[in-house]
Design a protein around this motif. Structure first.
Motif, PDB file in Angstrom:
ATOM      1  N   VAL A 115     -46.008 -26.223 -10.026  1.00  6.59           N
ATOM      2  CA  VAL A 115     -46.381 -25.011 -10.519  1.00  6.59           C
ATOM      3  C   VAL A 115     -47.376 -24.902 -10.082  1.00  6.59           C
ATOM      4  O   VAL A 115     -48.225 -25.769  -9.352  1.00  6.59           O
ATOM      5  CB  VAL A 115     -46.865 -25.234 -11.993  1.00  6.59           C
ATOM      6  N   SER A 116     -48.034 -23.783 -10.060  1.00 10.54           N
ATOM      7  CA  SER A 116     -48.669 -23.324  -9.156  1.00 10.54           C
ATOM      8  C   SER A 116     -49.868 -23.418  -9.402  1.00 10.54           C
ATOM      9  O   SER A 116     -51.150 -23.197  -8.855  1.00 10.54           O
ATOM     10  CB  SER A 116     -49.002 -21.903  -8.600  1.00 10.54           C
ATOM     11  N   ALA A 117     -50.685 -23.729 -10.701  1.00  8.64           N
ATOM     12  CA  ALA A 117     -51.644 -24.195 -11.316  1.00  8.64           C
ATOM     13  C   ALA A 117     -51.910 -25.025 -12.610  1.00  8.64           C
ATOM     14  O   ALA A 117     -50.685 -25.539 -13.123  1.00  8.64           O
ATOM     15  CB  ALA A 117     -52.841 -23.026 -11.970  1.00  8.64           C
ATOM     16  N   LYS A 118     -52.774 -25.918 -12.711  1.00 12.98           N
ATOM     17  CA  LYS A 118     -52.892 -26.641 -13.673  1.00 12.98           C
ATOM     18  C   LYS A 118     -52.609 -26.734 -14.324  1.00 12.98           C
ATOM     19  O   LYS A 118     -52.447 -27.344 -15.646  1.00 12.98           O
ATOM     20  CB  LYS A 118     -54.326 -27.821 -13.369  1.00 12.98           C
ATOM     21  N   ASP A 119     -52.870 -25.347 -15.024  1.00 14.72           N
ATOM     22  CA  ASP A 119     -52.738 -24.835 -16.232  1.00 14.72           C
ATOM     23  C   ASP A 119     -51.453 -24.571 -16.748  1.00 14.72           C
ATOM     24  O   ASP A 119     -51.241 -24.432 -17.364  1.00 14.72           O
ATOM     25  CB  ASP A 119     -53.919 -24.060 -16.798  1.00 14.72           C
ATOM     26  N   GLN A 120     -50.664 -24.348 -15.800  1.00 10.43           N
ATOM     27  CA  GLN A 120     -49.246 -24.070 -15.933  1.00 10.43           C
ATOM     28  C   GLN A 120     -48.090 -25.016 -16.692  1.00 10.43           C
ATOM     29  O   GLN A 120     -48.625 -26.380 -16.608  1.00 10.43           O
ATOM     30  CB  GLN A 120     -48.984 -23.750 -14.783  1.00 10.43           C
ATOM     31  N   ASN A 121     -47.415 -24.546 -16.474  1.00 15.91           N
ATOM     32  CA  ASN A 121     -46.418 -26.166 -17.601  1.00 15.91           C
ATOM     33  C   ASN A 121     -45.162 -26.394 -17.031  1.00 15.91           C
ATOM     34  O   ASN A 121     -44.438 -25.284 -16.764  1.00 15.91           O
ATOM     35  CB  ASN A 121     -45.718 -25.665 -19.168  1.00 15.91           C
ATOM     36  N   LYS A 177     -49.611 -29.682  -9.299  1.00 12.15           N
ATOM     37  CA  LYS A 177     -49.921 -28.740  -9.540  1.00 12.15           C
ATOM     38  C   LYS A 177     -50.882 -28.012  -8.682  1.00 12.15           C
ATOM     39  O   LYS A 177     -51.671 -28.213  -9.037  1.00 12.15           O
ATOM     40  CB  LYS A 177     -50.545 -29.203 -10.827  1.00 12.15           C
ATOM     41  N   SER A 236     -50.668 -24.430  -5.260  1.00 14.58           N
ATOM     42  CA  SER A 236     -50.112 -23.676  -5.266  1.00 14.58           C
ATOM     43  C   SER A 236     -48.810 -24.461  -3.590  1.00 14.58           C
ATOM     44  O   SER A 236     -48.956 -25.205  -3.485  1.00 14.58           O
ATOM     45  CB  SER A 236     -50.844 -22.635  -3.837  1.00 14.58           C
ATOM     46  N   ARG A 279     -39.660 -23.886  -5.677  1.00 14.92           N
ATOM     47  CA  ARG A 279     -40.877 -24.854  -6.459  1.00 14.92           C
ATOM     48  C   ARG A 279     -40.775 -25.765  -5.125  1.00 14.92           C
ATOM     49  O   ARG A 279     -42.179 -26.615  -5.008  1.00 14.92           O
ATOM     50  CB  ARG A 279     -40.199 -25.693  -7.486  1.00 14.92           C
TER      51      ARG A 279
END
Length: 185
Positions: free
Chosen positions: A8-14, A34, A36, A65
């Motif tokens: 995923v592109s950011a730490k807060d994404q699931n 996690k 880009s 991905r």
């Protein structure tokens, strides 16, 4: 061994959606980044590429991905193929462990190469037209100004380092040395 790569592109994404997609594939090992996908120098991607051995298969939920662009994707898959490692993209239904999957990937690669060459051709035509019309093209050059000359003189007298001179002039390394070459020639 079946290996999954999740990104995923950011730490807060699931990552739940990608993990769910892997459930029916008996994955032995997971690698998860996690960050880009703008470059391939991702810690877990590199760890996975280093770990995978001949006969293993890498699973991804989607091409996006693994790589952000087709060139990176084809480069990574070529690396895998050279090591005898298969690749399966679930969303695009591509499996390089089969002749049909390798054919599909080669078709994608050929289309990418064709578009790249067409793009370069259009770019060259635009440059030729600009030159024929006497219009400049490309990034405008930074002028050699007083700040540059002051920094250059101090640098030549060894009063400051090259890095300090670049900072003083507000130039990056390549621009600095290009301007130095221009005034010294």
């Amino acid at each position: 061994m079946r290996i999954a790569y999740i990104r995923v592109s950011a730490k807060d994404q699931n990552v739940a959606r990608q993990l769910e997609a892997m459930k029916d594939h008996n994955i032995d090992r997971f690698y998860e980044d996690k960050l880009s996908g703008k470059d391939t120098n991702r810690e877990q991607l590199q760890a996975m590429l280093h770990f995978a051995r001949e006969g293993d298969t890498i699973y991804v939920e989607s091409f996006s991905r693994l790589a952000r662009n087709m060139l990176d994707l084809l480069t990574i898959i070529d690396q895998l193929a050279n090591k005898g490692i298969g690749f399966i993209s679930l969303k695009e239904n591509i499996d390089t462990t089969t002749p049909a999957g390798r054919l599909q990937l080669n078709v994608f690669g050929a289309i990418y190469q064709f578009e790249r060459e067409c793009s370069k051709e259009r770019q060259r035509e635009g440059i030729d037209i600009a030159l024929a019309e006497g219009r400049p093209y490309g990034r405008p050059k930074l002028e050699v100004n007083e700040k540059f000359m002051e920094a250059y003189k101090k640098w030549k007298l060894k009063e400051i380092t090259a890095v300090a001179a670049m900072n003083m002039a507000g130039y990056n390394k390549s621009t600095w040395y290009n301007r130095v070459k221009e005034i010294e020639s």
